[in-house]
Design a protein around this motif. Structure first.
Motif, mmCIF file in Angstrom:
data_model
loop_
_atom_site.group_PDB
_atom_site.id
_atom_site.type_symbol
_atom_site.label_atom_id
_atom_site.label_comp_id
_atom_site.label_asym_id
_atom_site.label_seq_id
_atom_site.Cartn_x
_atom_site.Cartn_y
_atom_site.Cartn_z
ATOM 1 N N PRO A 13 -14.385 -1.294 -6.069
ATOM 2 C CA PRO A 13 -15.164 -2.135 -6.720
ATOM 3 C C PRO A 13 -16.428 -1.993 -5.908
ATOM 4 N N LEU A 14 -17.714 -2.056 -6.793
ATOM 5 C CA LEU A 14 -18.918 -2.051 -6.156
ATOM 6 C C LEU A 14 -19.461 -3.492 -6.364
ATOM 7 N N PRO A 15 -20.355 -3.932 -5.343
ATOM 8 C CA PRO A 15 -20.867 -5.236 -5.056
ATOM 9 C C PRO A 15 -22.141 -5.353 -6.067
ATOM 10 N N VAL A 16 -21.929 -5.386 -7.407
ATOM 11 C CA VAL A 16 -23.077 -4.957 -8.251
ATOM 12 C C VAL A 16 -23.542 -6.507 -8.999
ATOM 13 N N GLU A 17 -24.761 -6.933 -8.998
ATOM 14 C CA GLU A 17 -25.092 -7.883 -10.063
ATOM 15 C C GLU A 17 -25.829 -7.337 -11.111
ATOM 16 N N GLY A 19 -28.342 -5.815 -14.020
ATOM 17 C CA GLY A 19 -29.314 -4.997 -14.220
ATOM 18 C C GLY A 19 -29.035 -3.473 -13.514
ATOM 19 N N ARG A 20 -30.163 -2.585 -13.499
ATOM 20 C CA ARG A 20 -29.648 -1.481 -12.819
ATOM 21 C C ARG A 20 -30.140 -1.434 -11.396
ATOM 22 N N GLN A 21 -29.436 -0.618 -10.579
ATOM 23 C CA GLN A 21 -29.695 -0.667 -9.206
ATOM 24 C C GLN A 21 -29.047 0.414 -8.195
ATOM 25 N N PHE A 22 -29.422 0.696 -7.326
ATOM 26 C CA PHE A 22 -29.156 1.697 -6.394
ATOM 27 C C PHE A 22 -28.263 0.839 -5.451
ATOM 28 N N VAL A 23 -26.770 1.473 -5.333
ATOM 29 C CA VAL A 23 -25.703 0.911 -4.727
ATOM 30 C C VAL A 23 -25.015 1.671 -3.822
ATOM 31 N N THR A 24 -24.824 1.320 -2.385
ATOM 32 C CA THR A 24 -24.052 1.984 -1.687
ATOM 33 C C THR A 24 -22.521 1.704 -1.566
ATOM 34 N N CYS A 25 -21.452 2.498 -1.755
ATOM 35 C CA CYS A 25 -20.038 2.143 -1.930
ATOM 36 C C CYS A 25 -19.749 1.630 -0.357
ATOM 37 N N GLN A 26 -19.122 0.444 -0.135
ATOM 38 C CA GLN A 26 -18.662 0.079 1.070
ATOM 39 C C GLN A 26 -17.639 0.654 1.900
ATOM 40 N N PHE A 27 -16.943 1.381 0.601
ATOM 41 C CA PHE A 27 -15.553 2.205 1.227
ATOM 42 C C PHE A 27 -15.825 3.646 1.681
ATOM 43 N N CYS A 28 -16.483 4.246 0.575
ATOM 44 C CA CYS A 28 -16.527 5.946 0.917
ATOM 45 C C CYS A 28 -18.173 6.072 1.120
ATOM 46 N N GLN A 29 -19.191 5.065 1.059
ATOM 47 C CA GLN A 29 -20.451 5.330 1.399
ATOM 48 C C GLN A 29 -21.206 6.123 0.270
ATOM 49 N N ALA A 30 -20.560 6.552 -0.841
ATOM 50 C CA ALA A 30 -21.227 7.164 -1.905
ATOM 51 C C ALA A 30 -22.313 6.502 -2.547
ATOM 52 N N GLU A 31 -23.353 7.081 -2.505
ATOM 53 C CA GLU A 31 -24.531 6.236 -3.211
ATOM 54 C C GLU A 31 -24.307 6.433 -4.735
ATOM 55 N N ASN A 32 -24.421 5.264 -5.254
ATOM 56 C CA ASN A 32 -24.182 4.839 -6.841
ATOM 57 C C ASN A 32 -25.435 4.432 -7.600
ATOM 58 N N PHE A 33 -25.418 4.769 -8.625
ATOM 59 C CA PHE A 33 -26.684 4.196 -9.363
ATOM 60 C C PHE A 33 -26.032 3.672 -10.451
ATOM 61 N N ALA A 120 -26.150 23.127 -7.252
ATOM 62 C CA ALA A 120 -25.378 22.032 -6.831
ATOM 63 C C ALA A 120 -25.520 22.049 -5.133
ATOM 64 N N SER A 121 -25.498 23.051 -4.858
ATOM 65 C CA SER A 121 -25.774 23.266 -3.270
ATOM 66 C C SER A 121 -26.852 22.383 -2.534
ATOM 67 N N ALA A 122 -28.001 22.503 -3.500
ATOM 68 C CA ALA A 122 -29.009 21.422 -3.041
ATOM 69 C C ALA A 122 -29.006 20.062 -3.228
ATOM 70 N N MET A 123 -28.050 19.599 -3.641
ATOM 71 C CA MET A 123 -27.857 18.208 -3.866
ATOM 72 C C MET A 123 -27.181 17.561 -2.721
ATOM 73 N N GLU A 124 -27.635 16.301 -2.092
ATOM 74 C CA GLU A 124 -27.265 15.782 -1.152
ATOM 75 C C GLU A 124 -27.178 14.193 -1.900
ATOM 76 N N PRO A 125 -26.200 13.430 -0.924
ATOM 77 C CA PRO A 125 -26.181 11.870 -1.541
ATOM 78 C C PRO A 125 -27.509 11.290 -1.110
ATOM 79 N N TYR A 126 -28.023 10.635 -2.081
ATOM 80 C CA TYR A 126 -29.349 10.056 -2.129
ATOM 81 C C TYR A 126 -29.240 8.922 -0.870
ATOM 82 N N ASP A 127 -30.347 9.126 -0.166
ATOM 83 C CA ASP A 127 -30.702 8.307 1.056
ATOM 84 C C ASP A 127 -31.599 7.098 0.908
#
Ligand SMILES: [Zn+2]
Length: 264
Positions: A13-17, A19-33, A120-127
């Motif tokens: 589960p993502l801690p999202v309120e 509207g749209r936002q940039f969210v970091t997953c607390q478990f795997c650190q993936a950047e979600n939009f 695809a090789s140029a893509m990195e998780p958003y920072d």
């Protein structure tokens, strides 16, 4: 619609309120939009060009064959500004065929950016340190699905994966002959995009074409003139003269074309 949004990488589960936002997953650190009720993975392409290299790439493009001759010398570059531009990257599969479609995530200043490619090789998780330079997406995913259907005939059911990718660009402004132009330099590979630019003048080539047509038309009349004046003997002489005229005419026409090509 689920009440809890989940990470598009690990499903936590993502801690999202709202509207749209940039969210970091607390478990795997993936950047979600998060767009409305959907979370997608969020990437950024690493920039390899600084402002100086981008300006040099722009100058090389100006010196190239697409633009008017000498543009690299005559143009005055007034601004080269870095930005991270949002693109929706949609992976689709229909009848076993995978297609990747890119759609802009915000209003395009240069529509040629639609031809952008993202390896695809140029893509990195958003920072999140990039937040200050990133343009926030204003095109919602619903619109992207609508475009897929209307412009690419791809139904939403064929969508395998959607990601948001922030692409590094230099937005360049320059002036030439009193007019302002915009070009975009891809900061990952130096490719230049522009829809309007001072281009080669086509009119001289058309004029040469018309001139050549008239000249050859006149030359083709020689055998007829020969026949009118001295019958069959005239045709043979006329054909000989015509053959010579064709070769001789080609010389000034090619010379003229070469001259114009050199000038513009
Ligand atoms: Zn996760």
């Amino acid at each position: 619609m689920p009440d809890v949004l989940t990470c598009s990488q690990c499903g936590a589960p993502l801690p999202v309120e709202q509207g749209r936002q940039f969210v970091t997953c607390q478990f795997c650190q993936a950047e979600n939009f998060v767009d409305k009720r959907q979370a997608v993975l969020h990437y950024a392409v690493r920039d390899t060009l600084g402002a100086e290299s981008a300006t040099a790439a722009l100058r090389r493009w100006m010196a190239g064959n697409d633009t008017i001759k000498g543009l690299d010398q005559s143009a005055r570059i007034t601004e080269v500004a870095f930005q991270l531009f949002p693109m929706w990257l949609v992976r689709t599969e229909q009848k076993g065929v995978e297609t990747v479609v890119l759609e802009p995530g915000a209003a395009l200043t240069v529509t040629e950016l639609m031809e952008l490619t993202i390896p695809a090789s140029a893509m990195e998780p958003y920072d999140h340190t990039l937040d200050g330079q990133a343009i926030e997406p204003t095109v919602p995913l619903d619109t992207v699905y609508k475009w897929l259907g209307e412009n690419h005939k791809i139904p939403q059911a064929a969508v395998q994966e959607v990601s948001l990718v922030h692409v590094p660009l230099f937005l360049a402004k320059y002036e030439h002959a009193g007019r302002g132009y915009t070009a975009v330099v891809d900061a990952s590979n130096g490719r230049v995009f522009a829809n309007v630019f001072p281009s080669k003048w086509e009119a001289p080539y058309q004029a040469i074409g018309i001139l050549a047509f008239i000249a050859y038309f006149c030359a083709a009349l020689i055998p007829y003139i020969g026949y009118a004046n001295s019958g069959e003997e005239g045709i043979i002489l006329g054909l000989g003269a015509y053959a010579v005229a064709c070769v001789v005419l080609a010389i000034p026409i090619f010379a003229l074309a070469a001259y114009v090509s050199h000038k513009v």
